[in-house]
Scaffold this motif. Structure first.
Motif, PDB file in Angstrom:
ATOM      1  N   ASP A  62      42.725  35.159  40.465  1.00 55.93           N
ATOM      2  CA  ASP A  62      41.624  35.771  39.719  1.00 55.93           C
ATOM      3  C   ASP A  62      41.642  35.332  38.256  1.00 55.93           C
ATOM      4  O   ASP A  62      41.827  36.146  37.346  1.00 55.93           O
ATOM      5  N   GLU A  64      40.415  34.228  34.544  1.00 52.25           N
ATOM      6  CA  GLU A  64      39.349  34.797  33.718  1.00 52.25           C
ATOM      7  C   GLU A  64      38.088  33.943  33.733  1.00 52.25           C
ATOM      8  O   GLU A  64      36.968  34.466  33.678  1.00 52.25           O
ATOM      9  N   ARG A  67      35.332  34.952  36.159  1.00 47.07           N
ATOM     10  CA  ARG A  67      34.805  36.323  36.113  1.00 47.07           C
ATOM     11  C   ARG A  67      33.409  36.430  35.507  1.00 47.07           C
ATOM     12  O   ARG A  67      32.746  37.451  35.674  1.00 47.07           O
ATOM     13  N   ARG A  91      34.114  43.747  41.189  1.00 45.39           N
ATOM     14  CA  ARG A  91      34.185  43.639  39.735  1.00 45.39           C
ATOM     15  C   ARG A  91      33.044  44.454  39.138  1.00 45.39           C
ATOM     16  O   ARG A  91      32.047  44.733  39.815  1.00 45.39           O
TER      17      ARG A  91
END
Length: 273
Positions: A62, A64, A67, A91
């Motif tokens: 995961d 950054e 995201r 998320r």
């Protein structure tokens, strides 16, 4: 498919409270529990795939830069009777417009072993405060969420590709699955790309298994390899293909093939590759 839903129109027709409980997991606990629930949730789903340790490492990866301004993965588990029955990975992206919160919830994965757990997990997602829109990826086209909503027209779906089938050994493939109804079929399979992979095949199959081998018998159906592959996972539309002229054979043979190839559980691929 990809799905999107305005939370203002996300009410359920059935508002019974869940029988179990929901709790958040840290990543370490999620890595331990989620693979076990996943294995139970995909059992019996055509097209689903098991995950190896390397696949799970990628699943929980995961960084950054993936995201797009949203939070790290959050994990919520649904438990009932002391046993895990489903989970959701999601998320949240913070969005403010004219001083009002219009956050976005992004559901990356939601798996449940039964409908009660499925409803409980979606109920959790649709009740998160300050969220205005919900988006979900890699969902089946016939997602049961539409059956839960009081206004299913509000659920928007965008079709996407996730699994492709290509027959190399037709006899082995047809013998490897079960069939919804007992029956025999002689299929003449044409393959313009791999001509040697086509030919005539005698299929004998039913709910307990099947056998298939090459044959010299006259065919009941003539079908391109790609159209046979599209029916292979159980989402059979052989009647439509016959109506369009892509599958050729007597009406009785088409109906027999339709009964055999169809399957009550919709196919779904659960692993990106």
């Amino acid at each position: 498919c990809e799905m999107s839903l305005d939370r203002a129109h996300a009410a359920f027709t059935d508002r019974r409270p869940p029988e179990g409980r929901l709790r958040q997991l840290g990543e370490a606990e999620a890595r331990e529990i989620i693979p076990q629930v996943y294995a139970r949730a995909i059992a019996g789903v055509p097209g689903s795939m098991t995950r190896r340790p390397a696949d799970w490492n990628l699943y929980f990866y995961d960084p950054e830069h993936w995201r797009e301004g949203s939070t790290a993965h959050r994990y919520v588990l649904y438990e009932r009777g002391g046993e895990a029955a489903g989970y959701v990975v999601y998320r949240q992206k913070e969005v403010w417009e004219q001083g009002l919160a219009r956050n976005e919830l992004r559901v990356g994965d939601l798996q449940a072993v039964d409908g009660e757990a499925f409803q409980a997990l979606w109920g959790y997602c649709l009740a998160i405060d300050l969220v205005a829109s919900i988006k979900a990826w890699n969902r089946p086209l016939r997602d049961p969420l539409a059956l839960l909503l009081a206004d299913p027209r509000r659920l928007q779906q965008t079709r996407s590709d996730q699994i492709w089938l290509r027959f190399v050994d037709v006899a082995a493939a047809l013998a490897a699955r079960r069939y919804a109804a007992e029956g025999d079929l002689v299929l003449e399979v044409s393959d313009g790309f791999l001509p040697w992979a086509g030919g005539r095949f005698l299929l004998r199959g039913g709910p307990d298994g099947a056998e298939c081998a090459r044959t010299d018998r006259e065919p009941d159906l003539r079908i391109p390899s790609a159209d046979l592959a599209s029916a292979y996972l159980g989402d059979a539309r052989l009647r439509d293909l016959a109506w369009l002229g892509r599958v050729q054979g007597a009406d009785e043979a088409v109906a027999r093939a339709q009964r055999m190839f169809q399957w009550p559980v919709a196919p779904r691929c659960t692993v990106h590759f």
